[in-house]
Design a protein around this motif. Sequence first.
Motif, short mmCIF file in Angstrom:
data_model
loop_
_atom_site.label_atom_id
_atom_site.label_comp_id
_atom_site.label_asym_id
_atom_site.label_seq_id
_atom_site.Cartn_x
_atom_site.Cartn_y
_atom_site.Cartn_z
N MET A 13 -25.23 13.67 -20.58
CA MET A 13 -25.19 12.25 -20.34
C MET A 13 -23.98 11.61 -21.03
O MET A 13 -23.43 10.64 -20.55
CB MET A 13 -26.51 11.65 -20.84
CG MET A 13 -26.63 10.20 -20.62
SD MET A 13 -27.34 9.93 -19.01
CE MET A 13 -27.52 8.20 -19.02
N LYS A 14 -23.57 12.17 -22.17
CA LYS A 14 -22.47 11.61 -22.93
C LYS A 14 -21.15 11.67 -22.14
O LYS A 14 -20.38 10.72 -22.14
CB LYS A 14 -22.33 12.34 -24.26
CG LYS A 14 -21.28 11.78 -25.17
CD LYS A 14 -21.25 12.55 -26.49
CE LYS A 14 -20.17 12.06 -27.39
NZ LYS A 14 -20.10 12.81 -28.64
N ASP A 15 -20.88 12.79 -21.49
CA ASP A 15 -19.66 12.93 -20.69
C ASP A 15 -19.65 11.95 -19.53
O ASP A 15 -18.62 11.35 -19.22
CB ASP A 15 -19.53 14.36 -20.15
CG ASP A 15 -19.28 15.37 -21.25
OD1 ASP A 15 -18.75 14.97 -22.30
OD2 ASP A 15 -19.64 16.54 -21.05
N HIS A 16 -20.80 11.79 -18.89
CA HIS A 16 -20.93 10.85 -17.78
C HIS A 16 -20.66 9.42 -18.25
O HIS A 16 -19.92 8.66 -17.61
CB HIS A 16 -22.34 10.98 -17.20
CG HIS A 16 -22.59 10.13 -16.01
ND1 HIS A 16 -22.01 10.36 -14.79
CD2 HIS A 16 -23.36 9.02 -15.86
CE1 HIS A 16 -22.41 9.45 -13.93
NE2 HIS A 16 -23.24 8.63 -14.56
N LEU A 17 -21.21 9.06 -19.38
CA LEU A 17 -21.02 7.72 -19.94
C LEU A 17 -19.56 7.50 -20.35
O LEU A 17 -18.99 6.43 -20.10
CB LEU A 17 -21.94 7.53 -21.14
CG LEU A 17 -21.92 6.18 -21.83
CD1 LEU A 17 -22.39 5.10 -20.86
CD2 LEU A 17 -22.80 6.20 -23.06
N ARG A 21 -16.89 8.96 -19.07
CA ARG A 21 -16.08 8.90 -17.86
C ARG A 21 -16.16 7.50 -17.23
O ARG A 21 -15.15 6.92 -16.87
CB ARG A 21 -16.53 9.97 -16.87
CG ARG A 21 -15.62 10.11 -15.69
CD ARG A 21 -16.02 11.27 -14.76
NE ARG A 21 -16.62 12.39 -15.47
CZ ARG A 21 -17.82 12.90 -15.17
NH1 ARG A 21 -18.52 12.41 -14.19
NH2 ARG A 21 -18.29 13.93 -15.84
N TYR A 22 -17.37 6.99 -17.11
CA TYR A 22 -17.52 5.68 -16.48
C TYR A 22 -17.03 4.54 -17.36
O TYR A 22 -16.50 3.56 -16.87
CB TYR A 22 -18.97 5.44 -16.05
CG TYR A 22 -19.27 6.07 -14.73
CD1 TYR A 22 -18.86 5.48 -13.55
CD2 TYR A 22 -19.92 7.30 -14.65
CE1 TYR A 22 -19.09 6.07 -12.33
CE2 TYR A 22 -20.16 7.90 -13.44
CZ TYR A 22 -19.75 7.27 -12.28
OH TYR A 22 -19.98 7.86 -11.07
N SER A 23 -17.15 4.67 -18.66
CA SER A 23 -16.62 3.62 -19.54
C SER A 23 -15.09 3.60 -19.49
O SER A 23 -14.48 2.53 -19.54
CB SER A 23 -17.11 3.83 -20.97
OG SER A 23 -16.63 5.04 -21.51
#
Length: 69
Positions: free
Chosen positions: A1-5, A7-9
Amino acid sequence: MKDHLARYSTRFALSGLGQLMLALTSALLLLVTVVLGLHVGSWLAGGALAWFVFVWYLLPLRSRVRTRR
């Protein structure tokens, strides 16, 4: 979830920088056009836009490419 967050930030931050760049350039174009005329205003706003693109996008991209090598 951290990588996804992360990337989107990053995408949202770049989008915000793009909108800020357009707002600043548009305001500069409006002000300089009223004071000095359309010809000078368009040149100054174009120069400011080129500077923003160079400093906010191209230099970080160049740095990112260099660090990957």
